[in-house]
Enzyme design. Sequence first.
Site, PDB file in Angstrom:
ATOM      1  N   GLU A  63       0.681  -1.237   0.008  1.00  0.00           N
ATOM      2  CA  GLU A  63       0.178  -0.086   0.085  1.00  0.00           C
ATOM      3  C   GLU A  63       0.876   1.235   0.093  1.00  0.00           C
ATOM      4  OE1 GLU A  63      -3.025   0.140  -0.511  1.00  0.00           O
ATOM      5  OE2 GLU A  63      -3.824  -1.905  -0.245  1.00  0.00           O
ATOM      6  N   SER A  85     -47.966 -18.375  47.948  1.00  0.00           N
ATOM      7  CA  SER A  85     -47.310 -18.589  49.490  1.00  0.00           C
ATOM      8  C   SER A  85     -45.945 -18.093  49.375  1.00  0.00           C
ATOM      9  CB  SER A  85     -47.486 -20.038  49.831  1.00  0.00           C
ATOM     10  OG  SER A  85     -49.085 -20.117  50.037  1.00  0.00           O
TER      11      SER A  85
END
Length: 664
Positions: A92, A363
Amino acid sequence: MEAEIKLKKKWRNIRLLSYIALLMIGLIFILFISFVIYLKILGPPPLAIPQSTLYYTADETVFGESHNGERRYWVDIQEISPAAIQATLSIEDQTFYQHHGFDFKRIGGAILANIQAGQKTQGASTITQQYARNLFLTMDKTWRRKISEAIYAARLEFHYDKEQILEGYLNTINFGHGAYGIESASQFYYGKSAKDLTLAEASLLMGIPKGPSIYSPLKSEEKAKKRQKLILDAMQENGYIQAEEEKGALAEEITLVGKHPHHRADMAPYFYDMVQKELKTTVGLDERVIALGGLQVYTTLDAEQQKIAEEVVEKVIPDSSDIQVGFAAMDPQTGFVTAMVGGRNYDESPFNRASQAIRQPGSTIKPFLYYAALEHGFTPATQLRSEKTTFEFDHGNSEYTPHNFNNKYADDEITMAQALALSDNIYAVKTHLFLGEEVLANTVKNFGIQSEMKPVPSLALGTSGLRVTELLNGYSMFANGGKKVEPTFIKRVEDRNGKVLYKAKPNQEQVLNPQLAFIMSHMMMGTFDHRLNGYASVTGASLIGKMSRDYAGKSGSTNTDYWMAGFTPGLASVVWTGYDQGDEITLTADKLYAKNIWLQFMEQSIDQQSEEQHVFKPPSGVEAVPMDPENGLWATDMCPTFRLTYFLKGTAPGDFCTEHLLGL
């Protein structure tokens, strides 16, 4: 004379040209200085690149992520394989460390080559220019954008060093298949981190950004290999590798994975949704930052417990059943939620029954009632008569007739310890009315329950709805000795740079009386103690033979809801089962799902932990005495059974049981 005039004219022209040249140089210098000042004033360019937000379990393993289609995991340049860096520079930008953002020699060569070819055959963008391009939101090919890009590249070079620019470039380039940045690409193509890339893998990978749709090895292996050779040739030419290394890299057989490592809520999708909600409400982040901010979200999720919970739910409830489930588990000492199942199939229904559904707890509300009773002078030995009873209230204008399960009653006095173990409804309502209906409604607030509780006689039997997470919060406070906790899903949040944005701070405020919290916990252990059997068996009788350790817990039921909740000092969990539409549960097997899910989860999860975490240790200020469960008196050797029961010091039974003496 004429020659002299020509000479003077010549020198005048030379001086004029010199002045013009000096003026031009001065103007260029001024423009240069002005440009530098302009770059200085502009400051560092923003590097706001969308990054995937990752979600970690308690052991810091990724279990999910959020993104906008671009999976990107930013890594420092030190965490990138040197081979990948060398491959990038070779193909690059070979002069990356020599130029200041623009390679004018390369630009000139590219222009000449393109003119000769009559079309664009070469590019001359440096890594800095490409990075600047990646940082732009649009890629339109206008002169205005190109000028802006050039200024952006100059700003990058002016304010950041080469290593930072190279790091940014490698973390932003497109590798195709939704993989942006080298870490994401390395994970996708090879299933490994970028720091572990071999020369062969790196050279193949760095050829892809030239054209992901062309050079991806998943698209065309032939084209990918050709570009790999081109990169390896460039690396050899630049002195990064030797010929033998290139030959070995080209011959190396590379295994491609082609799968992203993280997916949105790979497991625990309901938990994941809760984390998303907490990031907004508790941490205070907006949706875009959450999704694309590159955050590291460290949650409280215990991967092993979550796996156990999901597998147990799937195993216990048959596929043919429409029964739904809400489940959550918590570390009582910290409030950290370790597992959550909000339903049987998230794809079919993302509604979270653990955190959103409000159902009658039955309960399971009784431990809060009896804790309030302990605060008002009751003890585990306090007796009330269990018999069919019609209660009058509202000054005699209203009546309420509760029933025990199967309409069974002791028709005699029973102790609070036995009433809780057998889940006697008459004892509960009598206690509730004795204390005053507002007491229970107010007491549950101390346990972190925010759902509205209507102060009516039936509240003692759990007729006001609450959430699974609320009940879990309340039971956890019994488990930890009465310290304030609240369900916590996020330990900490870090931004993309590792800065801590949020850190959970567990609240250790003492809310309950620690002695009474332990006494209540010990009474709840009676749910699984056959020595408390009386006119009926203890409600946890079906689980006793399957337990390997002590638990405190309570079951609860209505016609439409079945619950099981319980804990050790190190782990608490709550299960609700029922139909979403509130249909009545009629099949006996369907009524057992909650208990079986709860116990199997607890047994398997605790096996993974230290035994010391789950030992109930009495605090100072309490004493244990052998109590006859039938009459609440101090048991003697003549009593057929007794249970060691804890009391506040000075409140234990003062009389010995005489009912079982010889001759009586």
